[in-house]
Design an enzyme around this catalytic site. Structure first.
Site, short mmCIF file in Angstrom:
data_model
loop_
_atom_site.label_atom_id
_atom_site.label_comp_id
_atom_site.label_asym_id
_atom_site.label_seq_id
_atom_site.Cartn_x
_atom_site.Cartn_y
_atom_site.Cartn_z
N ARG A 121 14.72 0.87 9.36
CA ARG A 121 13.99 -0.38 9.37
C ARG A 121 13.14 -0.43 10.64
O ARG A 121 13.65 -0.17 11.74
CB ARG A 121 14.96 -1.56 9.36
CG ARG A 121 14.33 -2.91 9.04
CD ARG A 121 15.38 -4.02 9.14
NE ARG A 121 16.48 -3.83 8.22
CZ ARG A 121 16.54 -4.35 7.00
NH1 ARG A 121 15.54 -5.09 6.56
NH2 ARG A 121 17.57 -4.14 6.22
N ARG A 156 12.03 -5.59 4.63
CA ARG A 156 11.66 -4.23 4.21
C ARG A 156 12.42 -3.15 4.96
O ARG A 156 12.67 -3.25 6.15
CB ARG A 156 10.15 -4.05 4.43
CG ARG A 156 9.60 -2.72 3.98
CD ARG A 156 8.09 -2.70 4.07
NE ARG A 156 7.60 -2.86 5.44
CZ ARG A 156 6.32 -2.95 5.76
NH1 ARG A 156 5.40 -2.95 4.81
NH2 ARG A 156 5.95 -3.08 7.01
N ARG A 182 0.54 -9.54 13.53
CA ARG A 182 -0.14 -8.41 12.89
C ARG A 182 -1.17 -8.88 11.86
O ARG A 182 -2.24 -8.28 11.72
CB ARG A 182 0.89 -7.49 12.22
CG ARG A 182 1.80 -6.76 13.21
CD ARG A 182 2.96 -6.10 12.52
NE ARG A 182 2.54 -5.00 11.66
CZ ARG A 182 3.34 -4.43 10.76
NH1 ARG A 182 4.57 -4.88 10.58
NH2 ARG A 182 2.90 -3.43 10.03
N ARG A 200 -10.01 1.43 10.35
CA ARG A 200 -9.55 0.07 10.58
C ARG A 200 -10.69 -0.86 11.02
O ARG A 200 -10.53 -2.08 10.98
CB ARG A 200 -8.45 0.05 11.65
CG ARG A 200 -7.15 0.71 11.23
CD ARG A 200 -6.13 0.64 12.35
NE ARG A 200 -4.90 1.32 12.03
CZ ARG A 200 -3.84 0.77 11.45
NH1 ARG A 200 -3.90 -0.52 11.10
NH2 ARG A 200 -2.76 1.45 11.20
N LYS A 244 0.82 -1.21 0.00
CA LYS A 244 0.00 0.00 0.00
C LYS A 244 0.86 1.27 0.00
O LYS A 244 0.56 2.23 -0.71
CB LYS A 244 -0.93 0.01 1.23
CG LYS A 244 -1.89 -1.17 1.28
CD LYS A 244 -2.88 -1.05 2.41
CE LYS A 244 -2.23 -1.02 3.79
NZ LYS A 244 -1.50 -2.29 4.10
#
Length: 222
Positions: A160, A127, A172, A88, A13
């Site tokens: 990071r 990532r 998560r 959310r 996203k």
């Protein structure tokens, strides 16, 4: 153009939002950024938020919704915006709909980015981002063209997130499916939901997003 990108952590996203911002001249509205800005500006709602945070409590949906309401009135939102990190839950979605309706606005698109869980864990575990502009990179899948230098802004500072690891990511994901995935049905019933295959390459996902935003028939979510 007002839209929400739905999808679990690591779905891409952030990467796609950055590209849409550049192409369409819209802004990304992050609840975290908006909260910090409202507190720094000492607006009425920002002061309320500060008092709640100073007490160690979570900021209520009402406060977050009020901050978003203030933010969308600003001139840079005239061309549209991407809501990032909100809503959310179904309750937050109802509040967002009511807030936009009170301003004579509505969401144009809600686009779900679908990616397999194992791929998400791989993506997130490697990532990192540019500390200056937020461009997203990966240890194996998307390295900067020049090692240690951001492709977009030329800076050499990267960061990071400490929670970008496999164990935290699976936790998560469970939270996402429990709390946020019901939004898929919510927006499907409103007729504004599309979905894209987030397993494709970054450029292919961008092309699919742009096709939806520019009027191509939406893929029926199933």
């Amino acid at each position: 153009m007002r839209l929400i990108l739905l999808g679990p952590p690591g779905a891409g996203k952030g990467t796609q939002a950055h590209r849409l911002i550049v192409k369409y001249g819209i802004v990304q509205l992050s609840t975290g950024d908006m909260l910090r800005a409202a507190v720094a500006a000492k607006t009425e709602i920002g002061l309320k938020a500060k008092s709640v945070m100073d007490a160690g409590s979570l900021v209520s949906d009402d406060i977050v919704n009020a901050i978003i309401a203030e933010r969308v009135d600003q001139p840079d939102c005239a061309n549209g915006f991407i809501l990032d990190g909100y809503p959310r839950t179904l309750q937050q979605a109802d509040s967002t709909e009511a807030m936009l309706r009170s301003k004579g606005l509505k969401l144009d698109h809600v686009i779900e980015m679908r990616v397999d869980d194992d791929v998400l864990v791989h993506r997130v575990s490697g990532r990192y981002t540019c500390a200056n502009c937020g461009a997203v990179y990966h240890d194996t899948d998307r390295k900067p063209r020049t090692e240690g230098v951001c492709d977009d802004c030329g800076h050499s500072n990267f960061k990071r997130r400490p929670d970008d690891n496999a164990d935290v990511m699976r936790t998560r994901l469970r939270a996402y499916y429990k709390e946020t995935s019901p939004l898929v049905g919510y927006y499907h019933c409103k007729g504004i939901l599309s979905f894209i295959d987030g397993m494709k390459s970054i450029d292919e996902v961008t092309a699919d997003l742009q096709a939806i935003l520019e009027g191509a028939p939406a893929t029926v979510a199933g």
